[in-house]
Design an enzyme around this catalytic site. Structure first.
Site, PDB file in Angstrom:
ATOM      1  N   ARG A  51      -9.252  -4.956   0.421  1.00  0.00           N
ATOM      2  CA  ARG A  51      -8.150  -5.681  -0.226  1.00  0.00           C
ATOM      3  C   ARG A  51      -7.484  -6.611   0.771  1.00  0.00           C
ATOM      4  O   ARG A  51      -7.566  -6.408   1.973  1.00  0.00           O
ATOM      5  CB  ARG A  51      -7.058  -4.709  -0.675  1.00  0.00           C
ATOM      6  N   ASP A  53      -3.393  -8.255   1.055  1.00  0.00           N
ATOM      7  CA  ASP A  53      -2.073  -8.169   0.433  1.00  0.00           C
ATOM      8  C   ASP A  53      -1.602  -9.507  -0.122  1.00  0.00           C
ATOM      9  O   ASP A  53      -2.166 -10.551   0.185  1.00  0.00           O
ATOM     10  CB  ASP A  53      -1.055  -7.700   1.482  1.00  0.00           C
ATOM     11  N   TYR A 111     -10.180 -10.861  11.769  1.00  0.00           N
ATOM     12  CA  TYR A 111      -8.936 -11.359  11.194  1.00  0.00           C
ATOM     13  C   TYR A 111      -8.321 -12.339  12.189  1.00  0.00           C
ATOM     14  O   TYR A 111      -8.493 -12.194  13.395  1.00  0.00           O
ATOM     15  CB  TYR A 111      -7.929 -10.227  10.981  1.00  0.00           C
ATOM     16  N   ARG A 198      -1.211  -6.976  11.140  1.00  0.00           N
ATOM     17  CA  ARG A 198       0.165  -7.481  11.105  1.00  0.00           C
ATOM     18  C   ARG A 198       1.094  -6.664  12.005  1.00  0.00           C
ATOM     19  O   ARG A 198       2.023  -7.208  12.623  1.00  0.00           O
ATOM     20  CB  ARG A 198       0.677  -7.520   9.668  1.00  0.00           C
TER      21      ARG A 198
END
Lengths: 246, 246
Positions: A51, A53, A111, A198
């Site tokens: 997933r 966000d 990422y 994050r």
């Protein structure tokens, strides 16, 4: 029935994340709506590598789905792009073995987290990077990042909401690219926990701003407690850049 | 009463253009709403160097307004930015003579038109450039652009809707910047008619794609008829980059 693997890119600004949620616009529901249209209303499930966000972007998300339609790979790409909204783009579609699974077969991910280092806000960047107006000691951030390389229990660096039991992950690379006033943090690893990139970024920002010392990263890892790490950096700076398969 | 000159930037995607229109979200109405809030509801008129259409962006639009509030230039910048929505940013505010006028005193403008040369659509660029998937002969476009340099009657290159009588304008520079797969056309001149940059760009694209020859530009200028020029290139590629004053 044929299984297809597809690489997609999306601007996350207009979505409540990747995964289907009732009454929300999500990437998965837009993809499945288009596939239903192509299959006379039949539901075709789309599975992703993971997933993302709300507000998080993808440059190279990977999905798979099954279809009985006799369409070439190139036609799939054209058909999907012509039916999908403009904030999702299909970069490629290829036929794969029916055992391929976008999530279970992924062996790693990249990422990127994009910071705009500027005192002035930039209306063109508000959805695409995190504006950081204060000075940053990038050398200290690099030093801190080395504590995360390798195999560690990242309990301190994942959302307390996570249901996953095994919080051990391996980070291969964290590097820093400074171009104009954009600082991009690149994370490559075998997998990332919920909010992990994050939270790592938020913690590195605390080091860069002098609130924590690089050596403290080792203690935070050992504590296995989310409260010792830094704030979760905002969604709009995060990009799922690439998913690796064998 | 003090007059202020301010340079602002905005992402045009969410606006129905610069100028106030009933029941539409516009840059001017957002600016005037914030000024009204700062002046106990009093209407403070904002004047710009010129309008921009729906979807057109500004990197350096210039406005002026008058206010009796005893606020420093720097405080004005902070106050406006804290009250304005994130897609408008105030880059500077300075005190000017009460005779200064953002529109009448402008002696020139720079516009840029950004083309993304790619066969794949890019979800991150859909509002910020014009996707051009076909081959372009950039040398032919450069050759064609030379016919527009200097002082000409640009009737053929402005929207037939224009009410302005005098269609003579001077273009100083048209240059071409190719970086990665982005081709940016930079136009500098003493003023531009309604849709002029977009029609010049659309016409240059017809040259680049081989539909018109560079020499035909001279004929189109002489015809003074909008129908002979190319299509109006879409709004999302256009940026009001800079406004020049003496």
């Amino acid at each position: 029935m044929q299984r297809y693997k597809s690489i997609i890119s999306y601007d996350g600004s207009g979505f409540s994340g990747y995964q289907v949620q009732p009454n929300k616009r999500t990437v998965q529901s837009d993809l499945e709506a288009v596939l239903a249209k192509m299959h006379k209303g039949e539901h075709i499930k789309v599975s992703a590598s993971g997933r993302t966000d709300a507000g998080v972007h993808a440059k190279g998300q990977v999905i798979h789905f099954d279809s009985p339609l006799p369409i070439s790979e190139q036609k799939w790409e054209l058909a999907l792009n012509s039916l999908l909204p403009e904030d999702i783009s299909v970069l490629s579609v290829i036929k794969v073995d029916s055992l391929f699974h976008a999530r279970f077969d992924a062996i790693g991910k990249e990422y990127r987290y994009v910071l705009q280092l500027s005192k002035k806000r930039d209306p063109f960047q508000r959805n695409f990077s995190f504006l950081y107006p204060n000075d940053l000691n990038i050398e200290a951030m690099k030093e801190a990042s080395r504590f995360f390389i390798g195999t560690h229990d990242f309990t301190s660096f994942c959302s307390a909401k996570t249901e996953v039991k095994d919080k051990i992950r391996t980070i291969e690379t964290i590097d820093f690219l400074l171009e104009d006033n954009f600082l991009t943090l690149r994370f490559v690893g075998n997998g990332f926990l919920y909010n992990m990139v994050r939270i790592l970024t938020g913690t590195l920002l605390e080091v860069g701003s002098g609130k924590q010392r690089p050596e403290e990263m080792a203690d935070i890892l050992v504590k296995k407690d989310r409260r010792f790490a830094g704030k979760t950096a905002p969604a709009q700076g995060l990009y799922l850049w690439k998913v690796f398969y064998q």
